[in-house]
Motif scaffolding. Sequence first.
Motif, PDB file in Angstrom:
ATOM      1  N   LYS A  13       0.835  -1.211   0.000  1.00  0.00           N
ATOM      2  CA  LYS A  13       0.000   0.000   0.000  1.00  0.00           C
ATOM      3  C   LYS A  13       0.869   1.259   0.000  1.00  0.00           C
ATOM      4  N   ARG A 124      -4.241  -6.590  -6.370  1.00  0.00           N
ATOM      5  CA  ARG A 124      -5.373  -5.730  -5.993  1.00  0.00           C
ATOM      6  C   ARG A 124      -5.024  -4.851  -4.789  1.00  0.00           C
ATOM      7  N   THR A 125      -4.209  -5.370  -3.869  1.00  0.00           N
ATOM      8  CA  THR A 125      -3.764  -4.555  -2.738  1.00  0.00           C
ATOM      9  C   THR A 125      -3.063  -3.303  -3.256  1.00  0.00           C
ATOM     10  N   ASP A 128      -5.697  -1.086  -5.577  1.00  0.00           N
ATOM     11  CA  ASP A 128      -6.706  -0.411  -4.752  1.00  0.00           C
ATOM     12  C   ASP A 128      -6.114   0.782  -4.002  1.00  0.00           C
TER      13      ASP A 128
END
Length: 188
Positions: A13, A124-125, A128
């Motif tokens: 992230k 996707r982490t 997103d």
Amino acid sequence: MRSGLVSDERTLKDLAGLLGRLHRAPVQPWAPRRPFYEQVASLGRRCPPSGLDRIGPALAAITDASPTALVWCHGDLHGDNVVLARPRAVRHLVDFTDAAAGPRESDVAQTLVMTDALSPLLARTVTDAYPLALDHRLLSAWAVFHTTRSWAYSSPGDDRVLWERRLDDLSRRTPYLFRTHRPERTHR
């Protein structure tokens, strides 16, 4: 991340957020660029023709993509190229030797490849947490290209096997980006 102070998920992230900040920086018209044909030519010097032929659909997806605004691409973002500065644990990017203007999907895909975040859940982490719009088909095509490049530059042995496995996984998840050879039929 290596010290265990930051989880893998938090690292991914954070990398996505850092890329977003970098990609928002203005790109001047005179900024250095890495034309895609030069990247393919470079790969072609390391990769057998059958390797380039195998990813022909991914190469076509990249070259046929509608032009988008260029962003500053780091070109080699992974956990070792982020420094945490205490006391507030502010993250800083380092190692800009591969930086150039290019499409954001290329840089995000390179990060997915370099962090081994190619599985749908890990990718996707990143996507997103990435703050800008992405063309996911183009992102997948760039992931195939960067994984092939990593394979071509890998050392024979365990490193090569690792990259072959990752390419095989991508070919199962995104078969439309790979060319599979079928045996020729002969009529009798």
